[in-house]
Structures are given as structure tokens and as C-alpha cells.
Design a protein around this motif. Structure first.
Motif, PDB file in Angstrom:
ATOM      1  N   ASP A 166      16.586  -2.947  -3.314  1.00  0.00           N
ATOM      2  CA  ASP A 166      16.088  -4.287  -3.588  1.00  0.00           C
ATOM      3  C   ASP A 166      16.477  -5.254  -2.469  1.00  0.00           C
ATOM      4  O   ASP A 166      15.688  -6.111  -2.061  1.00  0.00           O
ATOM      5  N   TRP A 167      17.693  -5.104  -1.952  1.00  0.00           N
ATOM      6  CA  TRP A 167      18.176  -5.959  -0.862  1.00  0.00           C
ATOM      7  C   TRP A 167      17.353  -5.735   0.406  1.00  0.00           C
ATOM      8  O   TRP A 167      16.972  -6.696   1.102  1.00  0.00           O
ATOM      9  N   HIS A 168      17.057  -4.473   0.702  1.00  0.00           N
ATOM     10  CA  HIS A 168      16.241  -4.187   1.879  1.00  0.00           C
ATOM     11  C   HIS A 168      14.848  -4.793   1.745  1.00  0.00           C
ATOM     12  O   HIS A 168      14.304  -5.352   2.707  1.00  0.00           O
ATOM     13  N   ARG A 169      14.272  -4.693   0.581  1.00  0.00           N
ATOM     14  CA  ARG A 169      12.925  -5.217   0.357  1.00  0.00           C
ATOM     15  C   ARG A 169      12.904  -6.740   0.474  1.00  0.00           C
ATOM     16  O   ARG A 169      11.956  -7.317   1.023  1.00  0.00           O
ATOM     17  N   MET A 185      20.231   7.618  -0.969  1.00  0.00           N
ATOM     18  CA  MET A 185      20.959   6.889  -2.000  1.00  0.00           C
ATOM     19  C   MET A 185      20.899   5.379  -1.760  1.00  0.00           C
ATOM     20  O   MET A 185      21.133   4.595  -2.672  1.00  0.00           O
ATOM     21  N   HIS A 186      20.562   4.973  -0.533  1.00  0.00           N
ATOM     22  CA  HIS A 186      20.361   3.555  -0.249  1.00  0.00           C
ATOM     23  C   HIS A 186      19.260   2.963  -1.117  1.00  0.00           C
ATOM     24  O   HIS A 186      19.272   1.765  -1.411  1.00  0.00           O
ATOM     25  N   THR A 187      18.271   3.791  -1.487  1.00  0.00           N
ATOM     26  CA  THR A 187      17.180   3.249  -2.299  1.00  0.00           C
ATOM     27  C   THR A 187      17.697   2.736  -3.628  1.00  0.00           C
ATOM     28  O   THR A 187      17.140   1.782  -4.187  1.00  0.00           O
ATOM     29  N   ARG A 229      18.203  -0.438  -8.114  1.00  0.00           N
ATOM     30  CA  ARG A 229      19.003  -0.937  -9.243  1.00  0.00           C
ATOM     31  C   ARG A 229      18.142  -1.682 -10.249  1.00  0.00           C
ATOM     32  O   ARG A 229      18.413  -1.667 -11.445  1.00  0.00           O
ATOM     33  N   SER A 230      17.115  -2.362  -9.760  1.00  0.00           N
ATOM     34  CA  SER A 230      16.255  -3.143 -10.653  1.00  0.00           C
ATOM     35  C   SER A 230      15.253  -2.273 -11.402  1.00  0.00           C
ATOM     36  O   SER A 230      14.543  -2.756 -12.287  1.00  0.00           O
ATOM     37  N   GLY A 231      15.180  -0.990 -11.032  1.00  0.00           N
ATOM     38  CA  GLY A 231      14.249  -0.079 -11.701  1.00  0.00           C
ATOM     39  C   GLY A 231      12.949   0.135 -10.960  1.00  0.00           C
ATOM     40  O   GLY A 231      12.121   0.941 -11.379  1.00  0.00           O
ATOM     41  N   ASP A 232      12.725  -0.589  -9.860  1.00  0.00           N
ATOM     42  CA  ASP A 232      11.514  -0.385  -9.071  1.00  0.00           C
ATOM     43  C   ASP A 232      11.590   0.944  -8.312  1.00  0.00           C
ATOM     44  O   ASP A 232      12.673   1.487  -8.096  1.00  0.00           O
ATOM     45  N   ILE A 233      10.446   1.424  -7.898  1.00  0.00           N
ATOM     46  CA  ILE A 233      10.387   2.612  -7.051  1.00  0.00           C
ATOM     47  C   ILE A 233      10.099   2.145  -5.634  1.00  0.00           C
ATOM     48  O   ILE A 233       9.092   1.481  -5.379  1.00  0.00           O
ATOM     49  N   LEU A 234      10.972   2.487  -4.709  1.00  0.00           N
ATOM     50  CA  LEU A 234      10.855   2.050  -3.327  1.00  0.00           C
ATOM     51  C   LEU A 234      10.267   3.187  -2.491  1.00  0.00           C
ATOM     52  O   LEU A 234      10.929   4.180  -2.224  1.00  0.00           O
ATOM     53  N   GLY A 235       9.012   3.035  -2.111  1.00  0.00           N
ATOM     54  CA  GLY A 235       8.366   4.067  -1.309  1.00  0.00           C
ATOM     55  C   GLY A 235       8.056   5.315  -2.099  1.00  0.00           C
ATOM     56  O   GLY A 235       8.615   6.386  -1.808  1.00  0.00           O
ATOM     57  N   PRO A 236       7.144   5.244  -3.086  1.00  0.00           N
ATOM     58  CA  PRO A 236       6.865   6.429  -3.909  1.00  0.00           C
ATOM     59  C   PRO A 236       6.379   7.630  -3.098  1.00  0.00           C
ATOM     60  O   PRO A 236       6.600   8.775  -3.500  1.00  0.00           O
ATOM     61  N   HIS A 237       5.769   7.383  -1.933  1.00  0.00           N
ATOM     62  CA  HIS A 237       5.273   8.495  -1.110  1.00  0.00           C
ATOM     63  C   HIS A 237       6.407   9.254  -0.438  1.00  0.00           C
ATOM     64  O   HIS A 237       6.172  10.311   0.158  1.00  0.00           O
ATOM     65  N   HIS A 238       7.639   8.743  -0.529  1.00  0.00           N
ATOM     66  CA  HIS A 238       8.788   9.449   0.041  1.00  0.00           C
ATOM     67  C   HIS A 238       9.575  10.221  -1.016  1.00  0.00           C
ATOM     68  O   HIS A 238      10.598  10.833  -0.690  1.00  0.00           O
TER      69      HIS A 238
END
Length: 613
Positions: A439-442, A432-434, A493-502
């Protein structure tokens, strides 16, 4: 001779069949208390993934299959539960949360960012606090303190923590403490700092940091044990009687999101006894597995640890916390933070809240005594400490079958996943962090490359490992559908996908909410799937999660929760959760503050961090 052999074998087979089928036939005549049908049933049983009906007797499942197969269990007193098109699944099992603390969001001013709150900048944070004080003026005057929960500097337009002066602008007379959404740090106004005696001459406590202005004056931001130690003197006037209601409120909140088994991570002896008392009075609607802090309550853990529930409560093992919050820059990394927001030195990597000696001694004790240990380790550096301690303990004591669990594991190297697999560690991750902080992590904590691999469920899937997906409430709401959505889509939140391979498929994500955390808690034989002999713990969803667009999973709603064949939660006809999604108990803020006080008083976190001798 072959004919005779065949005849003997056939006769023997007939005897075996008669011995096995007869009990089944008898079972088929056993009347059910309840038969569930009328909607899709997802069993999370690989041998029988779907069913049309389920029969239950004495809180246990006695038949699963087609309507034709199950209806012979219908007796004169059998109740029919019509799913009315809703999807039925096994009740969710909490892989990590804090049931007794879970009502915190609702028991204080809601400082969460959208979609769970309205705070987007410091001005709106101040406005929410002022409105809350005005709306609850009698309670505030009675309690003499204001608590706000859930602000997140990552979501504020200013991209920083509020300061003491900005809280003074809300009130200079009332002590104000606002709690970061991670639960690992907070901000105090000047009145609060005066009460606890923090000034320019105060040294940082062990395992904590008092952030300061250029002149050395505390600016109000308190990290880890500097924060934890502040709350008790601020709230000391509030009475312990409210803790009972707090535990009940948390359990009911879990039930509203489909959880039939909750976890109370980092419990105290007092909080477990509160759960015991409330459960004995029939006020805790779900099962709760408690994990007291191994640095504080070791003797109590040794006395109470058990695989058996008493009134739905048991101590499952112990909790160890190595580091802090990744989004708050207090998690211990193995490399510098990417672009931390705040006054951090060059090469800052975060820090541990405990020593290597404490970690090693705690893990050794658990292995020597066969006690399960669940360990909060967010950064790579924290995992290095944990892996070293686990390897040393296993070399000394072997594998006692205690199923150690990693909690969070936000930042991991891939070889650390290999180590955890080798050591038999169950990984309870926080996908759920994703959504909330991806966005903050990235952009700030780990950067665009390492950010792709937070909560690396794909690495676990590549290795055939089970995992749990958790909410860590009160860090976030125990919103099971938000967890499901984030585990499948990994959209920020911005709609990006963070790590699609996960990303994982929906069924895998559902296993991480059901059968796999049931295994984590040594309960896979009785929970986590809809199979004959297991407990009748169910959740009803508005739609079949495997049949909807994965991008809409967070729009699904928990419509009902069943515990041991008893309805413990039902969504009202207005299709709401009776206010629980935002602020369930704000109508009783005096009691809310009492809950908060006793939570910290009982948890023992205000004590210095050391192993009991």
C-alpha cells in the motif's frame, strides 16, 4: 538374420538389466535409519511430485515412493517417523537473509506494526519503549542504552518518522536508538546525538544523510551511513562475547520457520569466524552460507570462498550493496519518487551508497576470480549500475559460471529483467513486500502504476526464469509461510491485490523456497527436493499447502524441521513457536544488546565505503 539380431539384442539387454537391477536390488535390502510416512509428501521433483514414504540412511535419502516401495528398507533398528497427517517438504533454502543479525527483532523493544507488533502511531511507539524499559530496568541500567527495532513510518498514523524530541520524551538520560524495519535508517534521541557528536555543523557522511529541522539542527532521523556510524560509539561498552550467542539465536530462529540452509548476507570476517566457532561446538543447527562485504573483506573472501561446508558453514562468495531501502526512499530510482513523505527536493530519486567505480571494480574482481557475487539493488537506477558492471565484466572475462544474484530488485523496468536473463543473473526477489509495504509503494514510493510491478515474479515466469523468494530478516521475520502467501496472493495489508499478473501458483512459490535457491547456492544436486541421493533436510507443515485455500497460506505452521535426518525444531504442544513469532530472546536483554553491538562492530559498516587497495 533378424531372429539372430533379436536374440543378440535380447541377450545384451538381459546383461544390461542384470548389471543395473542387481545394485538396485542390493540397495532395496539396505536398511534405513529412518522411514518417514503418514502424511502427504511434496517432493518438489517434477519427475515424481508426490510420495507416500521416504527412507533415509546416514543423512541421505535412499528411497522415495509408495509405502510398498519404501518398506523393504525397514530393518531391525529402523525408526518410523509418523507424519501424523502433516505435510513433508524439502527443507527451505534461504534465498537472502542475515542469520547472524536475525535475532535483532527479539533482542530489542519490538516496534513492529500489526500483525507482528503493536505500534500503530508515535504514541504507541513511545508506550512500547517505556514499557520495555520498565520491564527490563536492571538490564537497561547495566547496558546503558535502549534499542528499539522495526518501526515503519509507512505504518504509523502520522505517516512520518519519529523525531529526537519524541524519543527524548521517553528518556532524555538514556541513549535511545530505534531502527527502521528496513535496517537502512534509524532515529536517535538527543543523548545519542550528543554521544556521536552530530550537531548543526556536522556534514553528511559519504553515503548517508542526517535529516534536519528548518534551522539545520539534526532532527534525529539518520539515513544509511549516517545511521550505521552512530551505533558503534553508542554501544562501545558492550563486550564481544555475546556475539556467539547471537549467531546461535539467529540460526535457531531460521530453523523454527523450516529453513535448513540459511544465508548470512553482508557478513564480516568476525561474524564468519563466530559462525565457525559456534558450529564447531555443535550449536548451529542449520547450514549457513556467508557472503562477506566485498568492499571490506575481499582478502578474507578470497581465502575462504568454497563450495564445501566445514561443520555446516562456508563462504559462498561476496555481497555488494549499491543502494538502500525503497520504502525509506533511499533506493536509487531512475525517475522521481511518486509522493515521498518527508523533506525531499523536487525530482528526488534517492541515491547510491557506492560509486560506479566501486561497483565496476567489485564485479570485475569477482569475475576475474570466479567468485559468486550477490548484489543488493532495489531501485531501477541501482540495477542500471549493476547491469553495466556485469556487461563490462562479462566482456572482459566471459562467463566464469559464478551465478551472480540480484538481491531485492523491488523496482525494475521490464527490459532490465531481459538484461538479467541475458547475463545469467539469478533474481532473489522480495514478494513479501507486497504485504508489508504494498500500500505504501502504491501511494508514496512509485505510485499506482509502477506499484503493480514491484517484485515482478510474473515477468520472470513469462521468460522461464527461476527466482528466489526471501525475507531479508531482520527486515521481517524469516516467516516462510508469510513469504509463501505473499508470493501466491500478493495481498497488501489493506487486502488489495498488488499486481495480480505477478501472482504465481503454490508449487512455483514452493520452488522459490526450495530447489531454485538451492540452485542459487550451487547446491541443487544435494538440496531443494526430496530425491534419492540428496540430503535428508525436511520441513513438516500443519497442512498440505497445495490443498488449502491460497488465501489461508499464511495460517499454515511449521511443525518440525529435520536437518540431515535429525530433528532440530519441533513446535510445542501448545501450537506455538515458544515465543519466537514475536520476541524470542527478550528475556535476556543484556545479552541482546551485546549482540547488537558486536553485530555492527564486526560488520565493518561503520568504516568509510571504499574498495580495499
Amino acid at each position: 538374420m533378424p531372429i539372430r539380431q533379436h536374440s543378440i539384442c535380447h541377450s545384451l539387454f538381459a546383461v544390461i538389466v542384470s548389471l543395473t537391477v542387481a545394485p538396485l536390488a542390493l540397495s532395496a535390502r539396505e536398511p534405513a535409519d529412518t522411514i518417514y510416512s503418514g502424511g502427504p509428501i511434496l517432493t518438489i521433483d517434477d519427475d515424481q511430485p508426490r510420495a507416500e514414504a521416504v527412507a533415509v540412511r546416514d543423512g541421505r535419502i535412499i528411497a522415495v515412493g509408495s509405502v510398498e516401495d519404501v518398506m523393504p528398507h525397514k530393518g531391525e533398528s529402523t525408526q518410523r517417523f509418523d507424519l501424523a497427517g502433516r505435510a513433508m517438504l524439502p527443507g527451505f533454502v534461504d534465498s537472502h537473509g542475515h542469520v547472524v543479525f536475525g535475532g535483532l527483532q527479539a533482542m530489542s523493544a519490538n516496534l513492529l506494526a500489526p500483525p507482528d507488533g503493536d505500534v500503530t502511531d508515535i504514541a504507541s511507539l513511545q508506550r512500547v519503549l517505556r514499557n520495555w524499559i520498565e520491564t527490563n530496568r536492571d538490564a537497561v541500567e547495566s547496558a546503558g542504552v535502549v534499542i528499539g527495532f522495526g518501526y515503519d513510518n509507512a505504518q504509523l498514523a502520522e505517516q512520518r518518522h519519529p523525531k529526537r524530541d519524541e524519543l527524548d520524551a521517553v528518556s532524555a538520560e538514556l541513549p535511545i536508538m530505534i531502527v527502521h524495519q528496513s535496517g537502512h535508517l534509524g532515529v536517535a534521541n538527543s543523548k545519542t546525538l550528543d554521544i556521536v557528536g552530530y550537531d548543526v555543523n556536522t556534514k553528511n557522511p559519504a553515503g548517508g544523510v542526517i535529516q534536519r529541522d528548518a534551522d539545520g539542527r539534526p532532527n534525529g532521523v539518520l539515513e544509511e551511513y549516517a545511521f550505521f556510524g552512530t551505533l558503534l560509539p553508542v554501544l562501545q561498552q558492550l563486550g564481544p562475547e555475546a556475539f556467539d550467542a547471537f549467531a546461535v539465536a539467529g540460526a535457531k530462529l531460521w530453523a523454527s520457520y523450516g529453513y535448513t540452509t540459511g544465508q548470512d548476507g553482508r557478513s564480516s570476517e568476525a561474524s564468519v569466524k563466530t559462525l565457525d566457532a559456534m558450529a564447531a561446538d555443535g550449536k548451529i543447527p542449520i547450514d549457513v552460507v556467508a557472503y562477506p562485504d566485498v568492499l571490506i573483506a575481499r582478502d578474507f573472501i578470497g581465502e575462504r570462498v568454497s563450495r564445501d561446508y566445514v561443520n555446516g558453514i562456508r563462504v559462498g562468495g561476496c555481497k555488494l550493496t549499491i543502494d538502500g531501502s525503497p520504502q525509506g526512499f533511499t533506493a536509487l530510482r531512475d525517475r522521481p519518487y511518486y509522493r515521498p513523505v518527508g523533506n525531499y527536493p523536487q525530482g528526488y530519486k534517492g541515491y547510491a551508497a557506492v560509486t560506479e567505480e566501486q561497483v565496476s571494480e567489485a564485479v570485475d574482481w569477482c569475475y576475474e576470480n570466479g567468485v559468486q557475487i550477490i548484489t543488493h539493488a532495489n531501485g531501477e537506477g541501482a540495477s542500471d549500475m549493476l547491469v553495466a558492471a556485469l556487461e563490462a565484466a562479462q566482456s572482459r572475462y566471459g562467463d566464469p559460471g559464478n551465478r551472480p544474484a540480484l538481491i531485492h530488485g523491488q523496482f525494475l523496468r521490464e527490459e532490465q529483467v531481459d538484461a538479467y536473463k541475458r547475463l545469467g543473473v539469478f533474481m532473489s526477489l522480495f514478494p513479501m513486500h507486497t504485504f508489508y509495504w504494498g500500500d505504501w509503494h502504491r501511494e508514496h514510493t512509485v505510485g499506482p502504476i509502477d506499484g503493480e510491478n514491484i517484485s515482478p515474479t510474473g515477468w520472470l515466469m513469462d521468460r522461464g526464469m527461476m527466482f528466489g523468494s526471501h525475507h531479508d530478516a531482520p527486515v521481517a521475520f524469516p516467516n516462510s509461510m508469510r513469504i509463501l502467501d505473499a508470493t501466491v496472493t500478493r495481498r497488501t495489508r489493506s487486502g488489495d491485490i498488488l499486481g495480480p499478473h505477478h501472482r504465481v501458483d503454490v508449487l512455483t512459490a514452493l520452488k522459490a523456497l526450495t530447489i531454485w535457491p538451492a540452485w542459487q547456492h550451487f547446491e541443487e544436486e544435494s538440496k531443494g527436493s526430496i530425491e534419492i541421493g540428496k540430503r535428508a533436510d525436511f520441513v513438516m507443515l500443519s497442512e498440505d499447502p497445495t490443498a488449502v485455500d491460497p488465501e489461508t497460506l499464511d495460517e499454515l505452521r511449521v511443525m518440525a524441521t529435520i536437518k540431515d535426518d535429525v530433528l532440530i525444531y519441533e513446535r510445542d504442544r501448545l501450537n506455538t513457536v515458544s515465543g519466537l513469532e514475536s520476541s524470542p530472546f527478550m528475556n535476556d536483554p543484556v545479552t541482546a544488546h551485546r549482540f547488537l553491538h558486536v553485530m555492527y562492530q564486526a560488520s565493518g559498516v561503520q568504516a568509510s565505503v571504499r574498495l580495499p587497495r
